[in-house]
Design a protein around this motif. Structure first.
Motif, PDB file in Angstrom:
ATOM      1  N   VAL A  59      39.803  67.506  47.040  1.00 23.66           N
ATOM      2  CA  VAL A  59      39.997  67.373  45.597  1.00 23.66           C
ATOM      3  C   VAL A  59      39.816  65.902  45.230  1.00 23.66           C
ATOM      4  CG1 VAL A  59      41.616  67.655  43.679  1.00 23.66           C
ATOM      5  CG2 VAL A  59      41.588  69.316  45.540  1.00 23.66           C
ATOM      6  N   ALA A  60      38.975  65.653  44.249  1.00 20.02           N
ATOM      7  CA  ALA A  60      38.702  64.275  43.836  1.00 20.02           C
ATOM      8  C   ALA A  60      39.781  63.764  42.884  1.00 20.02           C
ATOM      9  CB  ALA A  60      37.337  64.195  43.156  1.00 20.02           C
ATOM     10  N   SER A  61      40.088  62.498  43.003  1.00 20.29           N
ATOM     11  CA  SER A  61      40.992  61.854  42.058  1.00 20.29           C
ATOM     12  C   SER A  61      40.252  61.569  40.758  1.00 20.29           C
ATOM     13  CB  SER A  61      41.511  60.531  42.631  1.00 20.29           C
ATOM     14  OG  SER A  61      42.371  60.752  43.723  1.00 20.29           O
ATOM     15  N   ALA A  62      40.997  61.495  39.674  1.00 19.24           N
ATOM     16  CA  ALA A  62      40.458  61.083  38.374  1.00 19.24           C
ATOM     17  C   ALA A  62      41.268  59.861  37.957  1.00 19.24           C
ATOM     18  CB  ALA A  62      40.585  62.201  37.353  1.00 19.24           C
ATOM     19  N   LEU A  63      40.745  58.706  38.286  1.00 14.82           N
ATOM     20  CA  LEU A  63      41.443  57.464  37.989  1.00 14.82           C
ATOM     21  C   LEU A  63      40.516  56.613  37.130  1.00 14.82           C
ATOM     22  CD1 LEU A  63      42.818  56.862  41.597  1.00 14.82           C
ATOM     23  CD2 LEU A  63      44.060  57.791  39.642  1.00 14.82           C
ATOM     24  N   PRO A  64      40.684  56.701  35.801  1.00 13.25           N
ATOM     25  CA  PRO A  64      39.761  55.999  34.904  1.00 13.25           C
ATOM     26  C   PRO A  64      39.737  54.499  35.179  1.00 13.25           C
ATOM     27  CG  PRO A  64      41.350  57.314  33.655  1.00 13.25           C
ATOM     28  CD  PRO A  64      41.756  57.358  35.084  1.00 13.25           C
ATOM     29  N   GLY A  65      38.565  54.006  35.464  1.00 17.63           N
ATOM     30  CA  GLY A  65      38.390  52.590  35.730  1.00 17.63           C
ATOM     31  C   GLY A  65      37.940  51.843  34.491  1.00 17.63           C
ATOM     32  N   GLU A  66      37.574  50.608  34.688  1.00 16.63           N
ATOM     33  CA  GLU A  66      37.228  49.732  33.575  1.00 16.63           C
ATOM     34  C   GLU A  66      36.117  50.297  32.693  1.00 16.63           C
ATOM     35  OE1 GLU A  66      35.620  45.202  32.962  1.00 16.63           O
ATOM     36  OE2 GLU A  66      36.751  45.688  34.756  1.00 16.63           O
ATOM     37  N   GLY A  67      35.100  50.910  33.259  1.00 15.26           N
ATOM     38  CA  GLY A  67      33.987  51.417  32.471  1.00 15.26           C
ATOM     39  C   GLY A  67      34.265  52.719  31.742  1.00 15.26           C
ATOM     40  N   ALA A  68      35.389  53.362  32.028  1.00 17.36           N
ATOM     41  CA  ALA A  68      35.693  54.665  31.428  1.00 17.36           C
ATOM     42  C   ALA A  68      36.332  54.552  30.048  1.00 17.36           C
ATOM     43  CB  ALA A  68      36.617  55.466  32.341  1.00 17.36           C
ATOM     44  N   TRP A  69      36.882  53.395  29.729  1.00 17.96           N
ATOM     45  CA  TRP A  69      37.646  53.208  28.502  1.00 17.96           C
ATOM     46  C   TRP A  69      36.768  52.660  27.387  1.00 17.96           C
ATOM     47  CZ3 TRP A  69      42.761  54.676  28.414  1.00 17.96           C
ATOM     48  CH2 TRP A  69      43.355  54.916  29.659  1.00 17.96           C
ATOM     49  N   VAL A  70      37.011  53.143  26.173  1.00 12.35           N
ATOM     50  CA  VAL A  70      36.333  52.623  24.984  1.00 12.35           C
ATOM     51  C   VAL A  70      37.382  52.379  23.904  1.00 12.35           C
ATOM     52  CG1 VAL A  70      34.169  53.833  25.463  1.00 12.35           C
ATOM     53  CG2 VAL A  70      35.893  54.925  24.015  1.00 12.35           C
ATOM     54  N   LEU A  71      37.033  51.560  22.940  1.00 11.64           N
ATOM     55  CA  LEU A  71      37.933  51.380  21.807  1.00 11.64           C
ATOM     56  C   LEU A  71      38.027  52.679  21.021  1.00 11.64           C
ATOM     57  CD1 LEU A  71      36.946  47.856  20.484  1.00 11.64           C
ATOM     58  CD2 LEU A  71      39.057  48.502  21.650  1.00 11.64           C
ATOM     59  N   ARG A  72      39.234  53.067  20.679  1.00 13.77           N
ATOM     60  CA  ARG A  72      39.449  54.274  19.880  1.00 13.77           C
ATOM     61  C   ARG A  72      38.928  54.009  18.472  1.00 13.77           C
ATOM     62  NH1 ARG A  72      43.262  55.379  16.374  1.00 13.77           N
ATOM     63  NH2 ARG A  72      44.662  53.738  17.041  1.00 13.77           N
ATOM     64  N   THR A  73      38.279  55.013  17.928  1.00 14.60           N
ATOM     65  CA  THR A  73      37.780  54.893  16.559  1.00 14.60           C
ATOM     66  C   THR A  73      38.948  54.766  15.607  1.00 14.60           C
ATOM     67  OG1 THR A  73      35.888  56.272  17.122  1.00 14.60           O
ATOM     68  CG2 THR A  73      36.362  55.976  14.790  1.00 14.60           C
ATOM     69  N   GLN A  74      38.946  53.706  14.823  1.00 14.74           N
ATOM     70  CA  GLN A  74      40.023  53.509  13.850  1.00 14.74           C
ATOM     71  C   GLN A  74      39.728  54.341  12.610  1.00 14.74           C
ATOM     72  OE1 GLN A  74      40.577  49.468  12.653  1.00 14.74           O
ATOM     73  NE2 GLN A  74      42.493  49.909  11.613  1.00 14.74           N
ATOM     74  N   ARG A  75      40.758  55.001  12.119  1.00 10.63           N
ATOM     75  CA  ARG A  75      40.620  55.831  10.922  1.00 10.63           C
ATOM     76  C   ARG A  75      41.571  55.321   9.843  1.00 10.63           C
ATOM     77  NH1 ARG A  75      40.959  60.021  15.074  1.00 10.63           N
ATOM     78  NH2 ARG A  75      38.835  60.634  15.549  1.00 10.63           N
ATOM     79  N   GLU A  76      41.179  55.510   8.609  1.00 12.67           N
ATOM     80  CA  GLU A  76      42.030  55.127   7.482  1.00 12.67           C
ATOM     81  C   GLU A  76      43.392  55.784   7.619  1.00 12.67           C
ATOM     82  OE1 GLU A  76      43.213  53.232   4.131  1.00 12.67           O
ATOM     83  OE2 GLU A  76      41.255  52.985   5.071  1.00 12.67           O
TER      84      GLU A  76
END
Length: 139
Positions: A59-76
């Protein structure tokens, strides 16, 4: 709570370490509010189910690394929390678009003694869905 400014875009919106069978989920992975938390929980649950079904092998781990993250879209109207009656923090904070939760956490960590933490004291009489006119504004 705080509003996270990032979310996982590449891979499952959660963390799961297959070496120890431990997962972590929440809106910090899946996006703001209940929808992000549910998406993250579903992903973590699927990985945990796969782990159990495979008896922890292959079973593979799911460990989000540096490239997996993005800025969340800001909403009003984004705030610290999302509630069924609209966004709001329940605290008196400057209206500058910043999360001031961490400032309080730092003061507490540095030894500030907490005397009271009833931020909804003035609002409690209105009940869980308000009960006062919209023209009166938030508590």
């Amino acid at each position: 709570g705080c509003s996270y400014i990032t979310q996982v875009l590449e891979g499952p919106p959660c963390a799961f370490d297959a070496d120890v069978g431990l997962g972590w989920c929440g809106d910090m992975f899946g996006g703001l509010g209940p929808a992000g938390a549910v998406a993250s929980g579903a992903a973590a649950g699927a990985l945990a189910a796969d782990f159990v079904a495979a008896r922890g092998t292959n079973v593979a781990s799911a460990l989000p690394g540096e490239g997996a993250w993005v800025l969340r879209t800001q909403r009003e109207g984004d705030e610290d929390i999302v509630s069924i009656v609209g966004p709001g923090t329940g605290r008196r904070e400057p209206d500058d678009g910043l999360d001031h939760t961490w400032e309080t956490a730092v003061r507490l960590a540095r030894g500030t003694r907490l005397e009271s933490a009833d931020t909804y004291r003035k609002c409690r009489k209105f009940g869980p869905i308000g009960g006062h006119g919209a023209s009166e504004g938030p508590c």
